[in-house]
Design a protein around this motif. Structure first.
Motif, PDB file in Angstrom:
ATOM      1  N   ARG A   1       0.723  -1.169  -0.036  1.00 44.80           N
ATOM      2  CA  ARG A   1      -0.123  -0.233  -0.311  1.00 44.80           C
ATOM      3  C   ARG A   1       0.892   1.158   0.024  1.00 44.80           C
ATOM      4  N   SER A   2       2.064   1.280   0.802  1.00 42.16           N
ATOM      5  CA  SER A   2       2.871   2.349   0.761  1.00 42.16           C
ATOM      6  C   SER A   2       3.501   2.738  -0.411  1.00 42.16           C
ATOM      7  N   LEU A   3       3.997   1.570  -1.220  1.00 42.22           N
ATOM      8  CA  LEU A   3       4.317   1.676  -2.445  1.00 42.22           C
ATOM      9  C   LEU A   3       3.508   2.298  -3.663  1.00 42.22           C
TER      10      LEU A   3
ATOM     11  N   ARG B   1       0.648   3.992  -2.857  1.00 45.76           N
ATOM     12  CA  ARG B   1       0.506   5.182  -2.367  1.00 45.76           C
ATOM     13  C   ARG B   1       1.460   6.469  -3.326  1.00 45.76           C
ATOM     14  N   THR B   2       2.802   5.758  -2.986  1.00 49.29           N
ATOM     15  CA  THR B   2       4.009   6.479  -3.608  1.00 49.29           C
ATOM     16  C   THR B   2       3.747   6.569  -4.822  1.00 49.29           C
ATOM     17  N   ARG B   3       3.711   5.719  -5.785  1.00 48.41           N
ATOM     18  CA  ARG B   3       3.560   5.598  -7.293  1.00 48.41           C
ATOM     19  C   ARG B   3       2.292   6.434  -7.923  1.00 48.41           C
ATOM     20  N   GLU B   4       1.162   6.098  -7.239  1.00 48.63           N
ATOM     21  CA  GLU B   4       0.122   7.160  -7.682  1.00 48.63           C
ATOM     22  C   GLU B   4      -0.221   8.211  -6.833  1.00 48.63           C
ATOM     23  N   SER B   5       0.715   8.718  -6.243  1.00 52.38           N
ATOM     24  CA  SER B   5       0.569  10.145  -5.682  1.00 52.38           C
ATOM     25  C   SER B   5      -0.668  10.264  -4.816  1.00 52.38           C
ATOM     26  N   GLY B   6      -0.804   9.328  -3.977  1.00 55.07           N
ATOM     27  CA  GLY B   6      -2.043   9.258  -2.998  1.00 55.07           C
ATOM     28  C   GLY B   6      -3.504   9.009  -3.432  1.00 55.07           C
TER      29      GLY B   6
ATOM     30  N   GLU C   1      10.113  -1.926  -8.993  1.00 58.13           N
ATOM     31  CA  GLU C   1       9.011  -1.695  -7.974  1.00 58.13           C
ATOM     32  C   GLU C   1       8.944  -2.800  -7.100  1.00 58.13           C
TER      33      GLU C   1
ATOM     34  N   GLU D   1      11.909  -2.468  -5.114  1.00 55.98           N
ATOM     35  CA  GLU D   1      11.743  -1.298  -4.005  1.00 55.98           C
ATOM     36  C   GLU D   1      10.771  -1.958  -2.775  1.00 55.98           C
TER      37      GLU D   1
ATOM     38  N   GLU E   1      12.105  -1.966   1.162  1.00 50.93           N
ATOM     39  CA  GLU E   1      11.303  -1.548   2.365  1.00 50.93           C
ATOM     40  C   GLU E   1      11.242  -2.617   3.338  1.00 50.93           C
TER      41      GLU E   1
END
Length: 172
Positions: free
Chosen positions: A82-84, A86-91, A105, A108, A112
């Motif tokens: 979910r964090s990845l 969120r970062t990828r799709e800008s929120g 990805e 990455e 993490e």
């Protein structure tokens, strides 16, 4: 005092050719299981991919075999995913079913996930050692009755030694 334990572990893993190779192998394995039907790894494949990656890393990286005896659980994998996303799709909101992770990805996410897992296990051991040591120092202090400043200094020196050990655990 420098980087946090998690950042030091992450830097150690990023610099490791074994980590990159294991990520590539686990990624390729997942693609072969789906017969390359998708452009990457689907969310439902992540737990098995992380389990596969953990098996590969446990055999090649001592930091993983020592500090991450078990693969990260589903909850931890889901949080990292979910964090990845969120970062990828800008929120944007929750991940869609058609979401796939490409190779970079996935690496990455693995960085993490394993850095957080190793660092939290190290910190847990350090806290246990500190608690046991502080009680021991306090017990000796109660028996000998030195000044409270001496006890505080002894406990602080002990805590500093544990902090230095954390850095050696990552580097060694």
């Amino acid at each position: 005092m420098g980087l946090s334990a998690s950042k030091r572990v992450r830097a150690h893993l990023e610099a490791s050719p074994q980590f990159s190779s294991a990520c590539n192998s686990a990624y390729a394995h997942c693609l072969s299981l789906t017969q390359h039907a998708f452009a990457g790894i689907k969310p439902y494949q992540l737990c098995s991919a992380v389990d596969q990656l953990h098996r590969l890393l446990s055999n090649s990286l001592p930091i993983i075999s020592k500090w991450a005896a078990r693969p990260p659980d589903r909850d931890r994998v889901d949080r990292a995913f979910r964090s990845l996303i969120r970062t990828r799709e800008s929120g944007s909101m929750a991940a869609r079913e058609d979401t796939v992770l490409d190779e970079s990805e996935f690496e990455e996410l693995a960085l993490e996930l394993f850095a957080e897992c190793v660092a939290s296990n190290m910190e847990m051991v350090a806290l246990k050692r500190f608690a046991v040591g502080a009680v021991g120092i306090g017990g000796v202090g109660a028996a000998l009755k030195p000044g409270s400043g001496v006890l505080v200094a002894a406990i602080a020196a002990y805590a500093l030694g544990i902090g230095i050990d954390l850095h050696r655990w990552v580097d060694g």
